[in-house]
Design an enzyme around this catalytic site. Sequence first.
Site, PDB file in Angstrom:
ATOM      1  N   LYS A  22      13.044   7.705  -2.515  1.00 54.31           N
ATOM      2  CA  LYS A  22      12.397   7.548  -1.209  1.00 54.31           C
ATOM      3  C   LYS A  22      13.093   8.426  -0.176  1.00 54.31           C
ATOM      4  CE  LYS A  22      11.192   3.753   2.004  1.00 54.31           C
ATOM      5  NZ  LYS A  22      11.225   2.295   2.185  1.00 54.31           N
ATOM      6  N   SER A  61       6.893  -0.247   2.926  1.00 53.58           N
ATOM      7  CA  SER A  61       6.963   1.130   3.340  1.00 53.58           C
ATOM      8  C   SER A  61       7.190   2.119   2.209  1.00 53.58           C
ATOM      9  CB  SER A  61       8.088   1.283   4.357  1.00 53.58           C
ATOM     10  OG  SER A  61       9.341   1.007   3.747  1.00 53.58           O
ATOM     11  N   SER A  87       9.521  -3.967   1.417  1.00 52.66           N
ATOM     12  CA  SER A  87       9.039  -2.603   1.161  1.00 52.66           C
ATOM     13  C   SER A  87       9.131  -2.128  -0.271  1.00 52.66           C
ATOM     14  CB  SER A  87       9.787  -1.614   2.036  1.00 52.66           C
ATOM     15  OG  SER A  87       9.237  -1.659   3.317  1.00 52.66           O
TER      16      SER A  87
HETATM   17  N1  GLN Z   1       6.676  -4.311   6.288  1.00 50.94           N
HETATM   18  C1  GLN Z   1       7.975  -4.667   6.763  1.00 50.94           C
HETATM   19  C2  GLN Z   1       8.266  -3.949   8.058  1.00 50.94           C
HETATM   20  O1  GLN Z   1       7.438  -3.229   8.472  1.00 50.94           O
HETATM   21  C3  GLN Z   1       8.997  -4.352   5.718  1.00 50.94           C
HETATM   22  C4  GLN Z   1       9.520  -2.985   5.743  1.00 50.94           C
HETATM   23  C5  GLN Z   1      10.630  -2.728   4.804  1.00 50.94           C
HETATM   24  O2  GLN Z   1      10.964  -3.548   3.964  1.00 50.94           O
HETATM   25  N2  GLN Z   1      11.279  -1.601   4.995  1.00 50.94           N
HETATM   26  O3  GLN Z   1       9.285  -4.092   8.642  1.00 50.94           O
END
Ligand code: GLN
Length: 475
Positions: free
Chosen positions: A77, A152, A176
């Site tokens: 990532k 994400s 994410s």
């Molecule tokens: N969807 C969650 C957020 O927007 C989780 C994001 C993540 O785990 N990086 O914060």
Amino acid sequence: MYVHHSIPELRRKLLCGELSCKDITSSYLDQIASKHHLNAFIEVFEEEALERAKILDQKNNDPNSWGKLYGVVIGIKDVLCYNNHHVGAASGILKGYTAIYNATAIQRLLDEDAIIIGNLNCDEFAMGSSNENSVHGRVLNVQDESRVPGGSSGGSAVAVQANMCMVSLGSDTGGSVRQPADFCGIVGMKPGYGRISRYGLLAYASSFDQIGIFSKNIEDLSIVLSVIAGQDEFDSTCSDAPVPDYAAQLNTARQYRLAYFPQSLEHPSLDPEIRKSIIDWMEMLKKNGHTVEPVDFNYLDHIVPAYYVLTTAEASSNLSRYDGIKFGYRTSNQTNNLNELYKKTRSEGFGKEVKRRIMLGTFVLSTGYYDAYYAKAQQVRRLIAEKTNAVFAEYDLILMPTTPSTAFRFGEKSNDAVEMFLGDLYTVYANLAGIAGISLPLFKHSNGMPFGVQVMSDRLQENKLLDFSSGALKP
Ligand code: GLN
């Protein structure tokens, strides 16, 4: 075309000379090229990966010298530092920035002879649940290209889903890794807080962030976790507890004590088909000898607000370092003083969602609001942690849905931040409590999309989580 089943099988094929690292790498590069439109990769390290494969092939006839990940093709990532490669958190603010060292996780992959094939698209600074917040554009879900891959770590999920690498790394601050794994029909795991060093991981919310792993099976995931987990002198939050050989502890057929929160299955946002599949599955687990019992959990409606107060607060602090002086992008517009330079750079460099969160975080930390929001959310977090400890005193694992719905369509939630946030209902819990969680791809919805179920273990009990998961995923 190389078809990947598992790391041990790959090793056997390399051993008997049926394949070479170069063949495998070329096969993945072809696949990446043919799936270019999915937009999973930000950058493909084509020549470099081939060069590395060639070097690895020189150890061909000396298997004793092979690292644990010899020939394993991995995508990372865009929040993980890989020395001399661009790292950008899918943000405009890091335009042109090159990592100057390896993240510990990356270094450990390389030390064990993995081949890093490219860096993967994601939501900007890992903020989002749909991969719609990337400066590089959206990533498509292979199962249905009109739907989001989740976020994400959307690129990391699709790269594994579409066979563009064997395994990938993502980061999980509030789901994410688990949520995109659920949306894409693969396995995604976030270990407990402190299991994997975050040295070289671009920070979003430091008391929540963990590196996570995507794969198609538990064995591969276990092998990679054993390699990258464990004490690191560069990250004082990383646990010094010994790291088990997870792969050696799979398929024990042990019977587990499983808890579930009835409130999570009764929640009005949960798709009825998902609810039914999980309830039926729990019945089957009981028949197979596991104990599955309800435990009351009255905090469900508080966890998303607590998560968004705390993570935005931490993000506002973490992201203050991107000021146009030290890293990446700097405005080319005329500015008259330092403050103006900061303002213009940050206004131009960050995207809408990141700005929203920086402002929210600054607000909840400001004098006058601190006690009402930040301190309150910390108290909620404490209650959740205490409740979680009590559950794990009696049970090995907790079961929950991974997400309330299957992958939604592009645009469906992107204009309503609160609705998007509420979709994180089931995943943020593990990060608030610091525990480990995995999403297992067990089900298919009548809308054609895959979905999973989430299993959680206490911190540093990932061996139980993986053992149970290996049994649960057995055909
Ligand atoms: N969807 C969650 C957020 O927007 C989780 C994001 C993540 O785990 N990086 O914060």
